[in-house]
Scaffold this motif. Structure first.
Motif, PDB file in Angstrom:
ATOM      1  N   VAL A 273       8.833 108.839  41.321  1.00  0.00           N
ATOM      2  CA  VAL A 273       9.727 107.801  40.810  1.00  0.00           C
ATOM      3  C   VAL A 273      10.963 108.485  40.245  1.00  0.00           C
ATOM      4  O   VAL A 273      10.888 109.211  39.253  1.00  0.00           O
ATOM      5  N   LYS A 274      12.098 108.286  40.919  1.00  0.00           N
ATOM      6  CA  LYS A 274      13.367 108.875  40.484  1.00  0.00           C
ATOM      7  C   LYS A 274      13.221 110.382  40.244  1.00  0.00           C
ATOM      8  O   LYS A 274      13.675 110.922  39.232  1.00  0.00           O
ATOM      9  N   GLY A 275      12.574 111.031  41.200  1.00  0.00           N
ATOM     10  CA  GLY A 275      12.436 112.479  41.149  1.00  0.00           C
ATOM     11  C   GLY A 275      11.325 112.983  40.238  1.00  0.00           C
ATOM     12  O   GLY A 275      11.126 114.195  40.121  1.00  0.00           O
ATOM     13  N   ARG A 276      10.591 112.073  39.611  1.00  0.00           N
ATOM     14  CA  ARG A 276       9.516 112.467  38.710  1.00  0.00           C
ATOM     15  C   ARG A 276       8.174 112.047  39.299  1.00  0.00           C
ATOM     16  O   ARG A 276       8.062 111.018  39.963  1.00  0.00           O
ATOM     17  N   SER A 277       7.146 112.837  39.041  1.00  0.00           N
ATOM     18  CA  SER A 277       5.795 112.521  39.484  1.00  0.00           C
ATOM     19  C   SER A 277       5.110 111.682  38.408  1.00  0.00           C
ATOM     20  O   SER A 277       4.983 112.118  37.256  1.00  0.00           O
ATOM     21  N   VAL A 278       4.693 110.476  38.772  1.00  0.00           N
ATOM     22  CA  VAL A 278       4.046 109.567  37.824  1.00  0.00           C
ATOM     23  C   VAL A 278       2.634 109.258  38.309  1.00  0.00           C
ATOM     24  O   VAL A 278       2.428 108.865  39.465  1.00  0.00           O
ATOM     25  N   LEU A 292      -0.779 101.518  32.713  1.00  0.00           N
ATOM     26  CA  LEU A 292      -0.880 102.814  32.027  1.00  0.00           C
ATOM     27  C   LEU A 292      -0.365 103.886  32.966  1.00  0.00           C
ATOM     28  O   LEU A 292      -0.790 103.954  34.127  1.00  0.00           O
ATOM     29  N   GLY A 293       0.568 104.702  32.495  1.00  0.00           N
ATOM     30  CA  GLY A 293       1.128 105.752  33.341  1.00  0.00           C
ATOM     31  C   GLY A 293       1.381 107.028  32.573  1.00  0.00           C
ATOM     32  O   GLY A 293       1.582 107.020  31.350  1.00  0.00           O
ATOM     33  N   PHE A 294       1.384 108.143  33.314  1.00  0.00           N
ATOM     34  CA  PHE A 294       1.600 109.466  32.753  1.00  0.00           C
ATOM     35  C   PHE A 294       2.685 110.205  33.533  1.00  0.00           C
ATOM     36  O   PHE A 294       2.696 110.162  34.767  1.00  0.00           O
ATOM     37  N   ASP A 295       3.561 110.862  32.820  1.00  0.00           N
ATOM     38  CA  ASP A 295       4.393 111.919  33.394  1.00  0.00           C
ATOM     39  C   ASP A 295       3.764 113.212  32.899  1.00  0.00           C
ATOM     40  O   ASP A 295       4.033 113.669  31.788  1.00  0.00           O
ATOM     41  N   ARG A 296       2.899 113.790  33.705  1.00  0.00           N
ATOM     42  CA  ARG A 296       2.090 114.909  33.243  1.00  0.00           C
ATOM     43  C   ARG A 296       2.921 116.174  33.038  1.00  0.00           C
ATOM     44  O   ARG A 296       2.615 117.001  32.173  1.00  0.00           O
ATOM     45  N   LEU A 319       9.392 101.786  30.808  1.00  0.00           N
ATOM     46  CA  LEU A 319       9.058 102.278  29.487  1.00  0.00           C
ATOM     47  C   LEU A 319       8.753 103.779  29.521  1.00  0.00           C
ATOM     48  O   LEU A 319       9.203 104.544  28.673  1.00  0.00           O
ATOM     49  N   LEU A 320       8.005 104.200  30.539  1.00  0.00           N
ATOM     50  CA  LEU A 320       7.669 105.614  30.655  1.00  0.00           C
ATOM     51  C   LEU A 320       8.913 106.461  30.912  1.00  0.00           C
ATOM     52  O   LEU A 320       9.080 107.548  30.339  1.00  0.00           O
ATOM     53  N   SER A 321       9.792 105.955  31.751  1.00  0.00           N
ATOM     54  CA  SER A 321      10.971 106.750  32.123  1.00  0.00           C
ATOM     55  C   SER A 321      12.038 106.770  31.032  1.00  0.00           C
ATOM     56  O   SER A 321      12.950 107.589  31.068  1.00  0.00           O
TER      57      SER A 321
END
Length: 325
Positions: A273-278, A292-296, A319-321
């Motif tokens: 998502v937008k260059g990030r692994s979620v 529920l999500g994590f950017d590890r 919210l996560l980003s």
């Protein structure tokens, strides 16, 4: 509803949550977790209010699967028939690994559960479309047709997976969650098999139009969508997964393709998502939606719980980003 909702917990997070969800989610809660801070907030729901988390439960079952592998209670090729009394039927030959990645060939629900009829009853009357006990679930498994192994989301598969894991540990699924997840992490997770087992003050979920919905309870449902929890508990759970103190966190590691560009571990989905692994999972019941999500890589996590059956996935990713700021 009053124009200014009662806020619990972190005011800044509550404001962000209100902006993200808008007025159609009047009762909701959120958590933002990092290794530096944990923020929790509720809108018209205190921080210990009891939500249905829906299919985020599958993520918990995924942790229990990875933990059972680590304990040596099961192996990569353990089958359902080795743990559950299914007899010589096609479902008995399915591996727990295939169930954990939604690649067993099982349908979303078996035909014997009459999913269309139950869905119509849910739409019209708000009734719980589940409610089977374990014996009824096993009867369904003995008669189900197993299709070609391919990625296919299956509530039925995760019901069977969770009860097989419980059998491997000589206990019930509800007790397995309590002993291996809730008790060591101090979480108020519950897995009610009947409405009589609901905690006092459990929230009532509502439809998109605000009509009350029956609770989704049922022994069979437990491993696929039966956990209830507060936002306080979900925040602690998220923190424990991020720091590795939760059992079975290898479940988050993707092992197979799933969906368009996504990959799956034991229940948990990982996408870019937008260059990030979620890594994430959502949930939905008759009257609740959750995410529920994590950017590890960044060491952050986010949770949204809503007592209204409108999706919250987009808001959860935002919210996560941080895009909801």
């Amino acid at each position: 509803m009053d124009a200014e909702p009662k806020i619990y917990g972190d005011e800044r997070l509550a404001t962000r949550l209100g902006e993200l969800l808008g007025p159609r989610h009047p009762v909701a809660a959120a958590a933002l977790v990092s290794d530096q801070d944990v923020a929790v907030a509720g809108l018209r729901a205190d921080l210990d209010a009891d939500f249905e988390i829906g299919s985020i439960t599958k993520g918990v079952t995924g942790l229990l699967y990875a933990d059972a592998l680590a304990r040596g209670e099961i192996g990569q090729d353990t089958t359902l028939g080795e743990l559950l009394p299914l007899g010589d039927v096609p479902a008995a030959r399915l591996t727990l690994r295939s169930l954990s990645t939604h690649s067993s060939g099982l349908p979303r629900l078996p035909k014997s559960a009459h999913p269309l009829r139950r869905t119509i009853a849910l739409w019209r009357h708000g009734t719980n479309p589940y409610g089977e006990d374990l014996g009824q679930l096993l009867d369904q498994a003995r008669g189900v047709q197993v299709g070609k192994p391919r990625p296919r989301y299956s509530n039925f598969g995760f019901e069977l997976l969770g009860h097989a894991l419980a059998a491997a540990a000589s206990t019930t699924y509800a007790d397995l969650v309590h002993e291996r997840i809730a008790k060591p992490l101090d979480l108020d997770f519950s897995v009610p098999a009947t409405n009589a087992q609901l905690r006092p003050g459990a929230l009532t979920g509502r439809s998109r139009r605000g009509k009350p919905r029956e609770p989704w309870t049922g022994e069979a449902l437990g491993p696929a969508g039966g956990i209830r929890a507060s936002i306080n508990a979900m925040a602690r759970f998220t923190a424990a997964v991020l720091d590795g103190s939760a059992p079975g966190t290898a479940a988050l590691d993707p092992v197979a393709p799933f969906g368009a560009g996504g990959r799956i571990g034991a229940a948990w989905l990982t996408i870019r998502v937008k260059g990030r692994s979620v890594t994430w999972h959502n949930g939905g019941t008759g009257g609740f939606r959750t995410w529920l999500g994590f950017d590890r890589e960044a060491g952050t996590g986010a949770v949204i719980l809503s007592a209204t059956s409108l999706p919250v996935d987009r808001q959860g990713f935002a919210l996560l980003s941080g895009s909801g700021q």
